[in-house]
Design a protein around this motif. Structure first.
Motif, PDB file in Angstrom:
ATOM      1  N   UNK A 135      44.478   7.445  77.841  1.00 51.10           N
ATOM      2  CA  UNK A 135      45.856   7.920  77.861  1.00 51.10           C
ATOM      3  C   UNK A 135      45.953   9.432  77.690  1.00 51.10           C
ATOM      4  N   UNK A 136      44.920  10.047  77.107  1.00 50.89           N
ATOM      5  CA  UNK A 136      44.988  11.471  76.829  1.00 50.89           C
ATOM      6  C   UNK A 136      44.325  12.306  77.906  1.00 50.89           C
ATOM      7  N   UNK A 137      43.759  11.656  78.896  1.00 52.71           N
ATOM      8  CA  UNK A 137      42.992  12.430  79.868  1.00 52.71           C
ATOM      9  C   UNK A 137      43.811  13.488  80.599  1.00 52.71           C
ATOM     10  N   UNK A 138      45.067  13.269  80.990  1.00 56.41           N
ATOM     11  CA  UNK A 138      45.793  14.368  81.646  1.00 56.41           C
ATOM     12  C   UNK A 138      45.957  15.586  80.732  1.00 56.41           C
ATOM     13  N   UNK A 139      46.198  15.312  79.439  1.00 56.38           N
ATOM     14  CA  UNK A 139      46.361  16.443  78.515  1.00 56.38           C
ATOM     15  C   UNK A 139      45.033  17.137  78.272  1.00 56.38           C
ATOM     16  N   UNK A 140      43.986  16.322  78.103  1.00 57.85           N
ATOM     17  CA  UNK A 140      42.694  16.918  77.789  1.00 57.85           C
ATOM     18  C   UNK A 140      42.116  17.660  78.979  1.00 57.85           C
ATOM     19  N   UNK A 141      42.531  17.292  80.156  1.00 55.96           N
ATOM     20  CA  UNK A 141      42.044  18.036  81.321  1.00 55.96           C
ATOM     21  C   UNK A 141      42.537  19.467  81.315  1.00 55.96           C
TER      22      UNK A 141
ATOM     23  N   UNK B 129      37.185   5.910  62.563  1.00 53.80           N
ATOM     24  CA  UNK B 129      35.772   5.569  62.372  1.00 53.80           C
ATOM     25  C   UNK B 129      34.868   6.498  63.175  1.00 53.80           C
ATOM     26  N   UNK B 130      35.275   6.823  64.377  1.00 52.20           N
ATOM     27  CA  UNK B 130      34.473   7.708  65.233  1.00 52.20           C
ATOM     28  C   UNK B 130      34.861   9.155  64.937  1.00 52.20           C
ATOM     29  N   UNK B 131      33.893   9.915  64.521  1.00 50.64           N
ATOM     30  CA  UNK B 131      34.161  11.316  64.181  1.00 50.64           C
ATOM     31  C   UNK B 131      34.553  12.089  65.434  1.00 50.64           C
ATOM     32  N   UNK B 132      35.592  12.918  65.278  1.00 49.50           N
ATOM     33  CA  UNK B 132      36.009  13.776  66.386  1.00 49.50           C
ATOM     34  C   UNK B 132      36.898  13.098  67.400  1.00 49.50           C
ATOM     35  N   UNK B 133      37.213  11.795  67.229  1.00 48.26           N
ATOM     36  CA  UNK B 133      38.045  11.101  68.215  1.00 48.26           C
ATOM     37  C   UNK B 133      39.509  11.240  67.829  1.00 48.26           C
ATOM     38  N   UNK B 134      40.368  11.573  68.799  1.00 44.03           N
ATOM     39  CA  UNK B 134      41.795  11.739  68.542  1.00 44.03           C
ATOM     40  C   UNK B 134      42.464  10.381  68.427  1.00 44.03           C
ATOM     41  N   UNK B 135      43.299  10.237  67.389  1.00 43.27           N
ATOM     42  CA  UNK B 135      44.025   8.991  67.187  1.00 43.27           C
ATOM     43  C   UNK B 135      45.298   8.956  68.011  1.00 43.27           C
ATOM     44  N   UNK B 136      45.976   7.798  68.039  1.00 43.89           N
ATOM     45  CA  UNK B 136      47.182   7.654  68.868  1.00 43.89           C
ATOM     46  C   UNK B 136      48.324   8.576  68.419  1.00 43.89           C
ATOM     47  N   UNK B 137      48.444   8.834  67.133  1.00 43.68           N
ATOM     48  CA  UNK B 137      49.532   9.713  66.681  1.00 43.68           C
ATOM     49  C   UNK B 137      49.304  11.152  67.153  1.00 43.68           C
TER      50      UNK B 137
ATOM     51  N   UNK C 190      47.532  11.948  69.772  1.00 44.02           N
ATOM     52  CA  UNK C 190      47.740  11.924  71.218  1.00 44.02           C
ATOM     53  C   UNK C 190      49.233  12.031  71.550  1.00 44.02           C
ATOM     54  N   UNK C 191      50.059  11.304  70.777  1.00 43.63           N
ATOM     55  CA  UNK C 191      51.507  11.351  71.016  1.00 43.63           C
ATOM     56  C   UNK C 191      52.032  12.767  70.772  1.00 43.63           C
ATOM     57  N   UNK C 192      51.573  13.391  69.686  1.00 43.41           N
ATOM     58  CA  UNK C 192      52.021  14.750  69.359  1.00 43.41           C
ATOM     59  C   UNK C 192      51.726  15.718  70.498  1.00 43.41           C
ATOM     60  N   UNK C 193      50.537  15.557  71.115  1.00 48.16           N
ATOM     61  CA  UNK C 193      50.135  16.475  72.168  1.00 48.16           C
ATOM     62  C   UNK C 193      50.823  16.152  73.492  1.00 48.16           C
ATOM     63  N   UNK C 194      50.858  14.853  73.846  1.00 46.88           N
ATOM     64  CA  UNK C 194      51.401  14.474  75.140  1.00 46.88           C
ATOM     65  C   UNK C 194      52.903  14.748  75.248  1.00 46.88           C
ATOM     66  N   UNK C 195      53.620  14.562  74.157  1.00 48.97           N
ATOM     67  CA  UNK C 195      55.080  14.697  74.196  1.00 48.97           C
ATOM     68  C   UNK C 195      55.552  16.076  73.744  1.00 48.97           C
ATOM     69  N   UNK C 196      54.610  17.005  73.602  1.00 50.68           N
ATOM     70  CA  UNK C 196      54.929  18.415  73.334  1.00 50.68           C
ATOM     71  C   UNK C 196      55.835  18.586  72.108  1.00 50.68           C
TER      72      UNK C 196
END
Length: 680
Positions: free
Chosen positions: A153-159, A13-21, A23-29
């Motif tokens: 949950x994504x803040x460490x990756x987004x930093x 619903x929110x444009x530009x917001x990353x979804x949980x999937x 986030x998982x793809x990015x966090x778990x490399x």
């Protein structure tokens, strides 16, 4: 995975917001893992699937991904796998992957620097052990697109989002060449044997250099292998050609384009044809790159081509003692000039051929420069080398660069020292009509001048600005060849009017090319009290005049090329060129010669030779018919002389036509319809 990511993004619903999937793809490399499997080709065929997956993810997921370190790092690893092995089984997928990256860079040119930095940025981060900070623009995008409060949950990756500052702002240039994987991958793919893959890679590289910002362009030049790799490939293609190529074969491949680099199939095959086509195609691509690229990249690439190809490879071949080496390199340089359109590369080519700062030459000057050596080649013992080098200068004269004409001709004509001082300039041509004093000319010859069938109304001998009337100039050239040496009247479609039509088109083209140069409309008036100074026409004009004086002794093809270069020169709308080459009635200073005076001496020599050739008119007409293909060719006595007379007659008609279209009779700006032969 791709379908899930795309579906998830559509449901957001929110444009530009990353979804949980995502986030998982990015966090778990996940992308790093896929990249490792692709590199290991485990299971077999995995590399192809990984390239396809990366391409689709970057293309179909609208969320900005390339700023993230966990996306950027595997992208760089994947780039290092591509473009390195010639004939790779995954070339199609590799070029598709680079196409997606280039389209993302086109949408956001600021990405170019981040992608180019490659391993260098990652290693800087590892050594600093600190998060890489964002510049102001990227930081604002980060805050807007990925608010930390909404996805803790994504803040460490987004930093660790990879939006490092441009290298020009963060570090001092070290003079070295950093790793630039996108560039090296694209250049590797440009060498592919698959035509579509190579073409797409070339289009992608062209896109990169054209969208580059000032900082990215500077990085491309100073910290990437972009320019050296492009020019290295050009030099490799040059050196892969045979050491000897027929100039006629090189000229036959005219029109090779980087989009269609293969040689036309309908052309006759010859050894080295494909290698020649590949070289000319890549040279055309380099020229196109320089035209479209950022000015910083364009200048650097043009200088690299001049240094590596022109100076280090071509120049030794042009100065070689081997005639075959000189012949092939001169013909190749002519073909390159014909394809050259970019201003930056043209500037470098002109500086290479003519020198950076041309000065008026003296008669005793030896051949110290490349230009002087090339002018010497125009008067070579080998007629083939002379013809090929004259073609090079003719091509050079058609290039839109003012220094060409200034270096070869104008720097020696300035000051008008070829005009006699101490007496006022003539009011009419009759004041300087001294042909009767020449020992070669008799009353009979002067009275055998061209007689028009319908006499035109009398025209003034001079225009209001003091120039000799164009009618007098035209008639002077038309009447120069004696009637007994003329044969065109006996054949159809060889009249003066055909030259007027051709000269008009060429003059319009030449005028539009030189219009930005701001040439004066008329010559600088002479000071009658100024003492005379020694005049030297320059090595180029001296060579042409010497060649012209031997027109009755030279081969037909060489005469055609000499007169072709002189015609090109005469077309330039510069008052000094018009006066020196086309005005028969200038009062020449002692010891000076003009084109008309050279022709007068040639006619005088011809009048003496005619007496020694039995049945001269009949043989001359037969030779003209042979040259026109109307009768079978057969060897005749005095054939070189007879062919020279035919060229001389046609050249005089061509000069008359050029004078007519440059200065029509009734107005300097009025272009009249072509007159019939004998009507001016």
């Amino acid at each position: 995975m791709l379908d899930i990511l795309v579906y998830e993004e559509r449901q957001q619903t929110a444009a530009g917001e990353a979804g949980p999937c995502l986030e998982y793809l990015l966090q778990h490399k996940i992308l790093e893992t896929l990249c490792t499997l692709g590199k290991a080709e485990y299971p077999p065929g995995m590399r192809q699937q990984v390239f396809q997956f990366f391409s689709k993810v970057l293309a179909q997921v609208q969320h900005p991904l390339l700023h993230y370190l966990n996306v950027h790092r595997p992208v760089q690893k994947l780039l290092r796998l591509g473009g390195t092995v010639p004939g790779s089984q995954t070339e199609k997928e590799e070029v598709q992957f680079t196409t997606v990256l280039c389209s993302k860079i086109q949408q956001d040119p600021a990405l170019l620097t981040y992608i180019l930095e490659g391993k260098k940025i990652v290693s800087r981060k590892k050594s600093s052990k600190e998060p890489i900070t964002l510049p102001r623009e990227a930081a604002s995008i980060q805050d807007k697109d990925h608010p930390h409060s909404k996805s803790p949950d994504l803040s460490p990756c987004k930093a660790q989002a990879l939006t490092a500052q441009l290298p020009a702002e963060t570090e001092e240039p070290d003079g070295g060449v950093g790793e630039s994987n996108l560039i090296t991958s694209l250049i590797g793919l440009c060498k592919s044997k698959k035509g579509r893959v190579a073409l797409k890679a070339q289009e992608n590289l062209l896109l990169l250099v054209s969208v580059a910002s000032q900082a990215a362009a500077t990085y491309l030049v100073h910290s990437s292998p972009c320019c050296p790799a492009i020019v290295e490939h050009l030099c490799q293609l040059y050196q892969s050609m045979p050491t000897f190529l027929d100039p006629a074969d090189i000229a036959a491949l005219e029109g090779i384009s980087w989009r269609l680099p293969s040689a036309p199939s309908d052309e006759a095959s010859f050894p080295g044809k494909d290698a020649l086509a590949a070289f000319l195609g890549w040279f055309d691509y380099c020229d196109h790159l320089i035209t479209e690229a950022h000015v910083v990249v364009a200048d650097a690439l043009a200088k690299a081509v001049a240094e590596k190809l022109f100076m280090e490879i071509l120049q030794p071949h042009l100065l070689h003692v081997s005639e075959q080496s000189v012949l092939t390199s001169t013909a190749l340089l002519t073909a390159m000039l014909r394809q050259l359109h970019s201003p930056a590369l043209l500037r470098e080519a002109v500086a290479f051929l003519l020198g950076a700062d041309p000065q008026p030459a003296a008669p005793e000057d030896g051949p110290r420069t490349l230009c002087a050596h090339l002018i010497g080649h125009c008067d070579h013992l080998s007629d083939e080398i002379s013809i090929t080098t004259l073609r090079l200068f003719e091509e050079l004269l058609q290039k839109p660069h003012e220094q060409v004409l200034r270096s070869l001709v104008l720097c020696n004509l300035e000051g008008r020292h070829y005009v006699a001082r101490g007496s006022p300039e003539p009011e009419s041509y009759e004041d300087t009509l001294d042909l009767e004093e020449d020992p070669y000319f008799t009353d009979g010859f002067l009275n055998s001048s061209f007689q028009p069938s319908a006499k035109p109304p009398p025209a003034p001998a001079t225009n209001s600005d003091g120039k000799t009337a164009v009618t007098e100039i035209v008639n002077s050239f038309l009447c120069l060849v004696p009637e007994e040496a003329k044969t065109s009247a006996f054949l159809e479609e060889t009249g003066y009017d055909t030259y007027v039509h051709d000269a008009y088109g060429l003059f319009q083209e030449c005028s539009s090319r030189v219009s930005p140069w701001g040439w004066p409309l008329g010559p600088t008036p002479l000071d009658p009290h100024e003492p005379e100074r020694p005049f030297f026409e320059g090595h180029f004009l001296r060579m042409l005049f010497d060649r012209m004086s031997r027109i009755l002794e030279q081969p037909y093809s060489l005469n055609l090329q000499v007169t072709s270069v002189l015609s090109r020169l005469a077309l330039f709308p510069h008052p000094l060129i018009h006066e020196y080459l086309l005005d028969p009635y200038i009062n020449l200073a002692p010891g000076c010669r003009s084109l008309f005076s050279v022709l007068v001496r040639v006619i005088g020599d011809l009048m003496q030779r005619i007496q020694r050739v039995p049945q001269f008119p009949g043989k001359l007409l037969l030779v003209r018919k042979q040259l026109m293909g109307q009768v079978p060719g057969e060897q005749l006595d005095h054939q070189t002389l007879l062919q020279g007379v035919v060229v001389l007659e046609e050249f005089c008609k061509e000069l008359a036509a050029i004078a007519f279209v440059k200065f029509p009779p009734h107005s300097p700006h009025l272009h009249l319809s072509p007159p019939q032969e004998g009507h001016v």
